[in-house]
Design an enzyme around this catalytic site. Structure first.
Site, short mmCIF file in Angstrom:
data_model
loop_
_atom_site.label_atom_id
_atom_site.label_comp_id
_atom_site.label_asym_id
_atom_site.label_seq_id
_atom_site.Cartn_x
_atom_site.Cartn_y
_atom_site.Cartn_z
N CYS A 176 2.73 4.89 12.26
CA CYS A 176 3.06 3.58 12.84
C CYS A 176 2.91 3.58 14.36
CB CYS A 176 4.49 3.19 12.48
SG CYS A 176 4.80 3.09 10.72
N THR A 227 -1.64 -20.70 0.35
CA THR A 227 -1.67 -20.20 -1.02
C THR A 227 -1.78 -18.68 -1.03
OG1 THR A 227 -2.79 -22.22 -1.73
CG2 THR A 227 -2.87 -20.34 -3.23
N HIS A 268 0.81 -1.22 0.00
CA HIS A 268 0.00 0.00 0.00
C HIS A 268 0.84 1.27 0.00
CE1 HIS A 268 0.71 -0.28 4.38
NE2 HIS A 268 0.48 1.01 4.40
#
Length: 204
Positions: free
Chosen positions: A150, A63, A27
């Site tokens: 963050c 997967t 992102h």
């Protein structure tokens, strides 16, 4: 050793010759949220956290989502191919904001260094609370931040700015402006106009 290159990839040249592993997230380069990469040298051995079907060379069983993998691969190709053009464009945006801040030393203290990555400009307000100004800018649809995203849930002030100056007032009243290739000079001018009007309005 490992390097997190998420704020540098596609923005500035990166020397990876002496890096054993590096990682990035999708992102941050206009990919899809939830995607990321960890790239390592062949001789670096990793221990799997999850065991199972043995996918990803036994490093990560399960997967991968094809759409996320395709999106981050495409985003990575685009940002690296356009790196020089984007850098020149963003430098123009940074320079416009920098001149304004530099011309008003009684209102702002620039914490970034001019030769730093132009994609981020950090400065402290000398006369107003950053939280108030950030909210007022948000009401004008101008999005900036007062702490690192963050650590936004736990930081009361910027630890980095405090380490630089040992001044809690400066550290508590920082504003961080992040640019990307899609920003325009007109948007920078709107930010400057917003800062002028908000700070002047708070005096009254």
């Amino acid at each position: 050793f490992h390097v997190d290159i998420v704020q540098a990839i596609g923005k500035v040249p990166i020397a990876l010759d002496n890096v054993d592993l590096f990682s990035l997230t999708g992102h941050k380069i206009h990919g899809l949220p939830g995607s990321g990469l960890l790239i390592k040298k062949r001789q670096v051995l990793l221990k799997a956290h999850n065991i199972g079907g043995g996918q990803e060379n036994n490093y990560r069983s399960g997967t991968n989502t094809l759409a996320l993998s395709a999106a981050i691969a495409k985003a990575l190709r685009l940002v690296t191919a356009q790196q020089k053009d984007n850098y020149r464009h963003v430098t123009t945006l940074r320079d416009r904001l920098w001149r304004y801040l530099n011309d008003n030393p009684h209102l702002y203290k620039i914490n970034s260094f001019f030769k730093d990555n132009p994609y981020i400009v950090n400065f402290s307000l000398l006369t107003r609370k950053a939280s108030v100004v950030v909210e007022a800018l948000s009401n004008r649809q101008i999005m900036v931040s007062s702490v690192s995203s963050c650590h936004s849930k736990k930081e009361k002030f910027s630890a980095v700015i405090y380490a630089m100056y040992h001044d809690e007032t400066l550290a508590q009243n920082t504003i961080r402006v992040s640019f990307c290739k899609e920003n325009t000079l007109e948007e920078v001018d709107e930010l400057i106009k917003g800062l002028d009007e908000i700070i002047e309005g708070l005096k009254q």
